[in-house]
Scaffold this motif. Sequence first.
Motif, short mmCIF file in Angstrom:
data_model
loop_
_atom_site.label_atom_id
_atom_site.label_comp_id
_atom_site.label_asym_id
_atom_site.label_seq_id
_atom_site.Cartn_x
_atom_site.Cartn_y
_atom_site.Cartn_z
N ARG A 117 3.03 66.68 -28.99
CA ARG A 117 2.27 66.33 -30.19
C ARG A 117 3.18 65.72 -31.25
NH1 ARG A 117 -1.36 71.88 -30.71
NH2 ARG A 117 -3.06 71.26 -29.28
N MET A 118 4.38 66.29 -31.40
CA MET A 118 5.33 65.76 -32.37
C MET A 118 5.76 64.34 -31.99
SD MET A 118 6.93 66.43 -35.18
CE MET A 118 7.06 64.73 -35.69
N ASP A 119 5.92 64.10 -30.69
CA ASP A 119 6.29 62.75 -30.23
C ASP A 119 5.19 61.75 -30.57
OD1 ASP A 119 8.61 63.79 -29.24
OD2 ASP A 119 7.95 63.86 -27.15
N TYR A 120 3.93 62.15 -30.40
CA TYR A 120 2.82 61.26 -30.74
C TYR A 120 2.74 61.04 -32.25
CZ TYR A 120 1.19 61.74 -25.91
OH TYR A 120 1.10 61.71 -24.54
N ALA A 121 3.04 62.09 -33.02
CA ALA A 121 3.09 61.92 -34.48
C ALA A 121 4.21 60.95 -34.86
CB ALA A 121 3.31 63.27 -35.16
N GLY B 58 15.29 64.30 -33.16
CA GLY B 58 15.65 65.23 -34.23
C GLY B 58 14.85 66.51 -34.20
N THR B 59 13.53 66.41 -33.97
CA THR B 59 12.69 67.62 -33.97
C THR B 59 12.94 68.46 -32.72
OG1 THR B 59 10.87 66.31 -33.02
CG2 THR B 59 10.89 66.62 -35.40
N LYS B 60 13.32 67.79 -31.62
CA LYS B 60 13.63 68.55 -30.40
C LYS B 60 14.98 69.25 -30.52
CE LYS B 60 13.73 68.08 -25.36
NZ LYS B 60 13.55 67.15 -24.22
N THR B 61 15.94 68.58 -31.17
CA THR B 61 17.30 69.12 -31.29
C THR B 61 17.38 70.21 -32.36
OG1 THR B 61 18.22 66.98 -30.63
CG2 THR B 61 19.71 68.53 -31.74
N SER C 196 14.54 71.44 -34.21
CA SER C 196 13.20 71.97 -34.44
C SER C 196 12.54 71.19 -35.58
CB SER C 196 13.20 73.46 -34.75
OG SER C 196 13.54 73.72 -36.09
N LYS C 197 11.24 71.28 -35.68
CA LYS C 197 10.52 70.56 -36.74
C LYS C 197 11.00 71.03 -38.11
CE LYS C 197 6.34 70.15 -33.92
NZ LYS C 197 6.75 71.10 -32.86
N LYS C 198 11.05 72.34 -38.30
CA LYS C 198 11.48 72.88 -39.58
C LYS C 198 12.92 72.46 -39.89
CE LYS C 198 12.50 77.29 -41.90
NZ LYS C 198 12.37 78.77 -41.83
N GLY C 199 13.80 72.59 -38.91
CA GLY C 199 15.21 72.27 -39.13
C GLY C 199 15.43 70.82 -39.49
N TYR C 200 14.75 69.91 -38.79
CA TYR C 200 14.94 68.48 -39.07
C TYR C 200 14.29 68.09 -40.39
CZ TYR C 200 16.07 63.67 -37.73
OH TYR C 200 16.61 62.41 -37.68
N MET C 201 13.18 68.74 -40.71
CA MET C 201 12.54 68.50 -42.01
C MET C 201 13.48 68.91 -43.14
SD MET C 201 9.92 67.50 -43.85
CE MET C 201 8.29 67.58 -43.12
N LEU C 202 14.08 70.09 -43.03
CA LEU C 202 15.00 70.56 -44.07
C LEU C 202 16.23 69.68 -44.17
CD1 LEU C 202 14.83 74.43 -43.48
CD2 LEU C 202 13.94 73.16 -45.44
N LEU C 203 16.80 69.30 -43.03
CA LEU C 203 18.00 68.47 -43.01
C LEU C 203 17.75 67.14 -43.72
CD1 LEU C 203 20.90 67.94 -41.98
CD2 LEU C 203 19.87 67.04 -39.88
N THR C 204 16.68 66.46 -43.33
CA THR C 204 16.40 65.14 -43.91
C THR C 204 15.96 65.23 -45.37
OG1 THR C 204 14.18 65.29 -42.92
CG2 THR C 204 15.84 64.03 -41.72
N PRO D 182 10.27 77.06 -32.20
CA PRO D 182 9.87 76.73 -30.83
C PRO D 182 9.67 77.97 -29.96
CG PRO D 182 11.58 75.23 -31.56
CD PRO D 182 11.44 76.28 -32.63
N LYS D 183 10.52 78.98 -30.11
CA LYS D 183 10.38 80.21 -29.33
C LYS D 183 9.08 80.92 -29.68
CE LYS D 183 12.69 84.59 -28.34
NZ LYS D 183 13.89 85.44 -28.62
N LYS D 184 8.78 81.00 -30.97
CA LYS D 184 7.55 81.67 -31.39
C LYS D 184 6.32 80.91 -30.91
CE LYS D 184 5.43 83.77 -35.48
NZ LYS D 184 5.61 84.08 -36.91
N MET D 185 6.37 79.58 -30.95
CA MET D 185 5.24 78.79 -30.49
C MET D 185 5.03 78.97 -28.99
SD MET D 185 3.76 77.56 -33.03
CE MET D 185 2.54 76.80 -31.97
N LYS D 186 6.09 79.09 -28.22
CA LYS D 186 5.95 79.30 -26.78
C LYS D 186 5.22 80.61 -26.50
CE LYS D 186 8.67 79.42 -22.51
NZ LYS D 186 10.05 79.32 -21.92
N GLN D 187 5.54 81.64 -27.26
CA GLN D 187 4.86 82.93 -27.09
C GLN D 187 3.41 82.86 -27.54
OE1 GLN D 187 8.17 85.11 -29.23
NE2 GLN D 187 7.78 86.59 -27.60
#
Length: 474
Positions: free
Chosen positions: A168-172, A315-318, A320-328, A458-463
């Motif tokens: 979904r993130m890739d499509y976004a 970036g979001t895969k490496t 995570s979405k939160k991590g890359y959002m904060l970094l940028t 990502p771990k929490k989403m998998k669960q």
Amino acid sequence: MVNHATTEASDERVLTPVNNASNNEKKEKTNWVTGGFYAMGEVGCQLSWYMINTYLTIFYTDIVGLSASAISLIFVIARVWDAINDPMMGAICDKTKTRFGKFRPYIMFSPIFLAIFNILTFTVFPLQGAMKVLVCLICYIGAGMAYTALCIPYQGLVNFIARDSQVRMDYASCRGIGSGAISMILSAVAMPLILYFGHSATPTVQGYFKTTVLFSLLLIPVCLLCAWKCKEVAVPKEENVKPTPIKEALPYVIKNKNIMITVFSTFSGAMGCMARMSMLTFYVIYVIGNPMMISPIFTTMTVCQLLGNLTLPWGTKTFSKKGYMLLTTFIQVAALVLLFLVPVNNMAFILAVSAVIGLTMANANIAPGMMCDSIEYGDWKYGVREVGLTFSLVSFSVKLATAVTGVVTVSLLSAIGYVPNAEQTEAVKVGINALVNLFPAAVIALSGISVLFYDLTPKKMKQIYAELDARKNK
């Protein structure tokens, strides 16, 4: 949808390891062809709204002859109606059931109405006084409603063309690439087309009208391509679940902290970027003192924003979405503060920092991926899965940011003592510098701070996916 049988008990839910067949299923992969067609929907949205977002105010003042107070009244009434209309449209989408799916029918048919109202909005009617204002208001609200009928289903569609969080993130990200590409094209061709169709060295009524007709006709087939290829293949089963009225569903959506964090982050991030972009010309003319730099700075930022969108899947895969959002986000804040502090006599430096800002502005397209995860979280914790209603909050937050930004920036410009078409004092120049760089930095920093509290890893989403699958298979 709200599953009332599980809502109360799920308030205190905790993640537990789940082993079922779904964990061993083949991992979903990104179909970049589908991603390309999904991006076409964003191209259609931009074709529809670019003229309104960029030229409507000057069209109203210079061509239609509306006063500033009349224009403000039109925009305020439209935003008030958006507060009602956007959630309503989201709820309608959630309750739609057709052989084409929930969202695709709106992407198929709403572009026709959007094209009609776009054209009407840039039509000069032979009216005067209050009647002229009323007709402009009706056309503008009609265009806004038609845009909502396209935009909200389009945003929500990503939840149904894939199930995997990263896909979904890739499509976004594809959507962001489409947005960046069409923005560059429209920025380059819109005004030349207006002048060409108007047969004049200055914009005319015919130029605005014919350019709008061209863009409006193009958006229809582009949106149809998106609807044709982007099938709703990841629709959850909803047997025995009754449609939930919006007044019952909305409190659960608001209760979902990750949704509200994403909405606030989108609002404050959009407000910061819009404030800067709307005032950047003042900075180049009066602080840098070189109007010829307007085009290079804007072009640099636009090109780099497109390049930034290309980094989102990695970036979001490496990180995570939160991590890359904060970094940028915080790199962008640092770059804005740096521009305020460093003297403006080095054009190469200004362009380099502008490139960094453009790259990081692409992080706006991480928000749809965060919202998709937040919807899954709401389904897991509260039994709520109102995709259209949820994305309507994002749509409204951007519209609200536009309205607030317009009021705040104009008020601050007046407060610092700006005098139009005159040499500005050093104090005013410092004020403009702060308005263009420090003010957006502060607002964008608030966006980043809010994301610190987003807790879907990502771990929490998998669960969460595993538990949702286990619930579905019972």
